[in-house]
Scaffold this active site. Structure first.
Site, PDB file in Angstrom:
ATOM      1  N   HIS A   1     -26.194  34.385 121.460  1.00 49.98           N
ATOM      2  CA  HIS A   1     -26.167  34.859 120.066  1.00 49.98           C
ATOM      3  C   HIS A   1     -25.835  33.704 119.121  1.00 49.98           C
ATOM      4  O   HIS A   1     -26.488  33.541 118.074  1.00 49.98           O
ATOM      5  CB  HIS A   1     -25.133  35.978 119.935  1.00 49.98           C
ATOM      6  CG  HIS A   1     -24.834  36.399 118.534  1.00 49.98           C
ATOM      7  ND1 HIS A   1     -25.382  37.522 117.943  1.00 49.98           N
ATOM      8  CD2 HIS A   1     -24.032  35.839 117.577  1.00 49.98           C
ATOM      9  CE1 HIS A   1     -24.939  37.636 116.709  1.00 49.98           C
ATOM     10  NE2 HIS A   1     -24.113  36.631 116.453  1.00 49.98           N
ATOM     11  N   GLU A   2     -24.838  32.901 119.476  1.00 52.16           N
ATOM     12  CA  GLU A   2     -24.458  31.769 118.621  1.00 52.16           C
ATOM     13  C   GLU A   2     -25.555  30.707 118.591  1.00 52.16           C
ATOM     14  O   GLU A   2     -25.817  30.097 117.553  1.00 52.16           O
ATOM     15  CB  GLU A   2     -23.137  31.172 119.096  1.00 52.16           C
ATOM     16  CG  GLU A   2     -21.966  32.133 119.075  1.00 52.16           C
ATOM     17  CD  GLU A   2     -21.759  32.798 117.722  1.00 52.16           C
ATOM     18  OE1 GLU A   2     -22.119  32.184 116.697  1.00 52.16           O
ATOM     19  OE2 GLU A   2     -21.250  33.932 117.683  1.00 52.16           O
TER      20      GLU A   2
ATOM     21  N   HIS B   1     -28.142  31.609 116.100  1.00 53.72           N
ATOM     22  CA  HIS B   1     -27.786  31.201 114.737  1.00 53.72           C
ATOM     23  C   HIS B   1     -28.207  29.759 114.486  1.00 53.72           C
ATOM     24  O   HIS B   1     -28.721  29.421 113.410  1.00 53.72           O
ATOM     25  CB  HIS B   1     -26.271  31.326 114.525  1.00 53.72           C
ATOM     26  CG  HIS B   1     -25.795  32.702 114.218  1.00 53.72           C
ATOM     27  ND1 HIS B   1     -26.345  33.484 113.225  1.00 53.72           N
ATOM     28  CD2 HIS B   1     -24.797  33.444 114.783  1.00 53.72           C
ATOM     29  CE1 HIS B   1     -25.707  34.649 113.183  1.00 53.72           C
ATOM     30  NE2 HIS B   1     -24.771  34.651 114.105  1.00 53.72           N
TER      31      HIS B   1
ATOM     32  N   GLU C   1     -27.011  38.669 111.335  1.00 49.96           N
ATOM     33  CA  GLU C   1     -26.390  39.093 112.588  1.00 49.96           C
ATOM     34  C   GLU C   1     -27.363  39.903 113.434  1.00 49.96           C
ATOM     35  O   GLU C   1     -27.415  39.738 114.657  1.00 49.96           O
ATOM     36  CB  GLU C   1     -25.120  39.905 112.295  1.00 49.96           C
ATOM     37  CG  GLU C   1     -23.985  39.091 111.710  1.00 49.96           C
ATOM     38  CD  GLU C   1     -23.601  37.909 112.577  1.00 49.96           C
ATOM     39  OE1 GLU C   1     -23.617  38.033 113.824  1.00 49.96           O
ATOM     40  OE2 GLU C   1     -23.283  36.846 112.013  1.00 49.96           O
TER      41      GLU C   1
END
Length: 294
Positions: free
Chosen positions: A139-140, A143, A212
């Site tokens: 997930h990071e 980003h 997100e």
């Protein structure tokens, strides 16, 4: 799962930055009512701070969390995980950092893919199993791949400038000008700053919520395991309730960058920079069902 460019996110980032910069051009124009010929040095100072935050955002974010960059011999499993997922995401391996904190969380920072850093807390590593931690790290990395960290860094800085004027501008309202009149323009500047800060917050909040969802989709695409990230989000959200409130307050300034925000009281929930965790989990479950149906 194959990575797909999220054009909705890119369009929102471009629109947010366009509106923010337009808003701040108007804001600087209004500040001339009070600062007049002193506006140029103020703009230069603001530009200096913006440049410092842009080029040192990764170090500032890690410092604010009490995190440090760790070597492979300190956290070999974590490094191997980041290395493998970075290759799957077609990204250069970011710096790996760990924050000694009971708060289960993670964030990515850095102005570009080459200067990125991924940070996890010790509380997070104790809480999650390997697959769940992979989902969070992916997930990071999403980003980083989406380049939204840089946009959030710049947007947050501009909002902070307006907030500081609202908070401390009253200190400069007590004097009189050469004509003996009260410095009413400063009140105008404070009011304008308040309006700008509110509008900035709303723009940042809207972008942050969408990014997100985009990072959840991207992280699931990197690992191919949406359910692992969904379970991790569920554990992190419930784990926040067990963390002492003092610990949460000390880290809440990083909310916009955390995978799950720190929400203290009903105000924190109302003004959350993230969508409800339940909605994020539902979307990940839908992705899992799509995979199973192929």
């Amino acid at each position: 799962m194959q990575w797909q460019t999220d054009w909705g996110l890119r369009g929102r980032m471009a629109l947010t930055m366009f509106l923010l910069f337009g808003l701040y051009i108007v804001f600087l124009g209004l500040l001339t009512l009070y600062f007049k010929d002193r506006l140029l040095p103020i703009v230069l100072v603001m530009a200096l701070f913006l440049g410092a935050q842009f080029f040192f955002s990764d170090k500032l974010a890690l410092y604010s969390m009490g995190a440090r960059e760790v070597e492979p011999d300190e956290y070999p499993e974590l490094h191997r995980m980041v290395d493998r997922l970075s290759q799957q995401a077609d990204l250069p391996k970011p710096k790996v950092a760990v924050a000694d904190s009971r708060t289960p969380n993670a964030f990515a920072t850095g102005r570009s893919k080459k200067s990125a850093a991924v940070c996890v807390t010790t509380g997070l590593m104790r809480m999650l199993d390997d697959e769940e931690l992979e989902g969070v790290v992916a997930h990071e990395l999403a980003h980083v791949k989406n380049r939204d960290v840089m946009v959030m860094t710049i947007a947050s800085f501009l909002s902070t400038i307006a907030f500081l004027i609202v908070r401390w501008g009253w200190l400069f309202t007590g004097g009189r000008d050469r004509g003996g009149q009260q410095q009413a323009p400063m009140f105008v500047a404070i009011l304008a700053s308040l309006v700008v800060w509110i509008l900035s917050f709303l723009l940042i909040r809207t972008l942050s919520r969408y990014r997100e969802f985009a990072a959840d989709r991207g992280g699931a695409s990197i690992t191919g395991k949406p359910s692992a990230l969904a379970t991790a989000l569920m554990k992190i959200d419930s784990g926040m309730e067990k963390v002492p409130k003092d610990d949460l307050r000390g880290q809440s300034e990083m909310n916009a960058f955390f995978i799950i925000p720190i929400r203290i009281g009903w105000i924190g929930r109302l003004f959350s920079t993230h969508p409800p965790t339940e909605k994020r989990i539902d979307r990940l479950r839908d992705m899992e069902r799509e995979l199973e149906g192929r």
